[in-house]
Write a protein that holds these residues in place. Sequence first.
Motif, PDB file in Angstrom:
ATOM      1  N   PRO A 163      52.288  42.338  37.609  1.00  0.00           N
ATOM      2  CA  PRO A 163      51.854  41.161  38.368  1.00  0.00           C
ATOM      3  C   PRO A 163      52.601  41.021  39.694  1.00  0.00           C
ATOM      4  N   ASN A 164      51.937  40.374  40.654  1.00  0.00           N
ATOM      5  CA  ASN A 164      52.598  40.043  41.915  1.00  0.00           C
ATOM      6  C   ASN A 164      53.456  38.805  41.745  1.00  0.00           C
ATOM      7  N   GLN A 165      54.362  38.599  42.684  1.00  0.00           N
ATOM      8  CA  GLN A 165      55.046  37.308  42.831  1.00  0.00           C
ATOM      9  C   GLN A 165      54.454  36.679  44.092  1.00  0.00           C
ATOM     10  N   TRP A 166      53.980  35.448  43.982  1.00  0.00           N
ATOM     11  CA  TRP A 166      53.372  34.788  45.142  1.00  0.00           C
ATOM     12  C   TRP A 166      54.208  33.587  45.560  1.00  0.00           C
ATOM     13  N   PRO A 167      54.366  33.355  46.858  1.00  0.00           N
ATOM     14  CA  PRO A 167      55.153  32.202  47.327  1.00  0.00           C
ATOM     15  C   PRO A 167      54.436  30.886  47.020  1.00  0.00           C
ATOM     16  N   ALA A 168      55.067  30.035  46.232  1.00  0.00           N
ATOM     17  CA  ALA A 168      54.439  28.787  45.797  1.00  0.00           C
ATOM     18  C   ALA A 168      54.127  27.868  46.981  1.00  0.00           C
ATOM     19  N   ALA A 169      54.928  27.970  48.044  1.00  0.00           N
ATOM     20  CA  ALA A 169      54.761  27.053  49.182  1.00  0.00           C
ATOM     21  C   ALA A 169      53.518  27.376  50.021  1.00  0.00           C
ATOM     22  N   LEU A 170      52.901  28.535  49.816  1.00  0.00           N
ATOM     23  CA  LEU A 170      51.798  28.959  50.697  1.00  0.00           C
ATOM     24  C   LEU A 170      50.538  29.261  49.871  1.00  0.00           C
ATOM     25  N   PRO A 171      49.712  28.256  49.623  1.00  0.00           N
ATOM     26  CA  PRO A 171      48.553  28.456  48.743  1.00  0.00           C
ATOM     27  C   PRO A 171      47.542  29.483  49.270  1.00  0.00           C
ATOM     28  N   ASP A 172      47.449  29.661  50.601  1.00  0.00           N
ATOM     29  CA  ASP A 172      46.467  30.616  51.154  1.00  0.00           C
ATOM     30  C   ASP A 172      46.927  32.066  51.066  1.00  0.00           C
ATOM     31  N   PHE A 173      48.204  32.247  50.835  1.00  0.00           N
ATOM     32  CA  PHE A 173      48.795  33.586  50.953  1.00  0.00           C
ATOM     33  C   PHE A 173      48.156  34.574  49.963  1.00  0.00           C
ATOM     34  N   ALA A 174      48.132  34.210  48.676  1.00  0.00           N
ATOM     35  CA  ALA A 174      47.619  35.155  47.663  1.00  0.00           C
ATOM     36  C   ALA A 174      46.157  35.527  47.902  1.00  0.00           C
ATOM     37  N   PRO A 175      45.254  34.527  48.150  1.00  0.00           N
ATOM     38  CA  PRO A 175      43.855  34.935  48.353  1.00  0.00           C
ATOM     39  C   PRO A 175      43.663  35.841  49.569  1.00  0.00           C
ATOM     40  N   VAL A 176      44.383  35.565  50.650  1.00  0.00           N
ATOM     41  CA  VAL A 176      44.231  36.416  51.847  1.00  0.00           C
ATOM     42  C   VAL A 176      44.712  37.835  51.550  1.00  0.00           C
ATOM     43  N   MET A 177      45.892  37.939  50.946  1.00  0.00           N
ATOM     44  CA  MET A 177      46.450  39.277  50.692  1.00  0.00           C
ATOM     45  C   MET A 177      45.601  40.045  49.666  1.00  0.00           C
ATOM     46  N   THR A 178      45.056  39.319  48.692  1.00  0.00           N
ATOM     47  CA  THR A 178      44.223  39.977  47.689  1.00  0.00           C
ATOM     48  C   THR A 178      42.948  40.538  48.341  1.00  0.00           C
ATOM     49  N   ARG A 179      42.353  39.740  49.241  1.00  0.00           N
ATOM     50  CA  ARG A 179      41.150  40.230  49.942  1.00  0.00           C
ATOM     51  C   ARG A 179      41.489  41.439  50.806  1.00  0.00           C
ATOM     52  N   TYR A 180      42.617  41.353  51.497  1.00  0.00           N
ATOM     53  CA  TYR A 180      42.974  42.472  52.384  1.00  0.00           C
ATOM     54  C   TYR A 180      43.326  43.727  51.574  1.00  0.00           C
ATOM     55  N   HIS A 181      44.009  43.559  50.460  1.00  0.00           N
ATOM     56  CA  HIS A 181      44.356  44.717  49.622  1.00  0.00           C
ATOM     57  C   HIS A 181      43.077  45.457  49.212  1.00  0.00           C
TER      58      HIS A 181
END
Length: 323
Positions: free
Chosen positions: A131-149
């Motif tokens: 699993p990834n570790q995602w920064p809790a303070a940035l809700p947009d971070f995981a969806p953006v990085m997942t799309r880009y990956h």
Amino acid sequence: MPSETAPASPGLPLIDIRGLRGADPVAQRAVADQLRQACLNHGFFYVTHHGIDAALIAQVFAASQRFFDLGMDDKLAVDKRLSPCNRGYEPLKAQTLESGAPPDLKESFYIGAEVPPDDPRVQAGRFNTGPNQWPAALPDFAPVMTRYHAAALALGETLMRGLALSLDLPPDHFDAYLEDPSATLRLLHYPPQPANPQPGEKGCGAHTDFGGITLLLQDDAGGLQVWDSQQRHWIDAPPVPGAFVVNIGDLLARWTNDRYVSTLHRVINLSGRERYSVPFFFTGNLQHRVECLPTCLAPGEAPKYPAVTVEEHQIACYRRTYG
Ligand SMILES: O=C(O)CCC(=O)C(=O)O
Ligand SMILES: [Fe+2]
């Protein structure tokens, strides 16, 4: 280690890959021929018309900058040392890409495919899988990085098919390597090069990349340099808007007996400001065995590298650069 630096000169080929993304074999062949020349001569080239949405790329850079702007407490909440599969935040000077040089002046964030802890591959302890570790303070971070990956993975697969063609192999030659591929998205942040660096200190020491191919996005700061082994000097790989810098990694050098060059490169951020870049390392199927391709051996020529699995090779490269 090479040391001379040449005057700025882009010097690297720019390849429009539209023909490779379509279904016309003649157009695919034409791109493959350009890939071949670029890989034989430099191991580095720019790719345009790659099909990845510019808006998504802008979102990746914005989210990356927001992450590195967080306070150290938030960043260390997702410290890579908390992850069994090397995901998350890594502070400045944690990695030494150039053996014998001081540690790299970059901080980074590692992302991979999301694999749940109960997945059999994770249970079996497969390298960098989990699993990834995602920064809790940035809700947009995981969806953006997942799309880009996902988008970068698809581009990597397209390029690998083009590289197969470029080696006079059928386009599906690397399909087993492309099955369930490991791939690392890394966000990098470089402070400006200090006024009085330690000897040899730089953003990222001279190194070759470990995997199959690397797809690199860089902002407009510049600072990436590529070793030209014929002229024996460093050439700049300046930012080209809308283009990726693509380079051959060590696995392609092994497959091709060094006909395709896994070229030394480094980063010195002389812009006087922060630099952000986003390499995507297409590593490939970890259990795939990489050995010299028959089309890359002249009669009587011996393979330079023993066969190795992608996983064995990755483990050795991480050990070497993380001490
Ligand atoms: O930041 C860059 O432009 C290059 C980074 C790089 O070479 C790497 O992370 O392997
Ligand atoms: Fe690199």
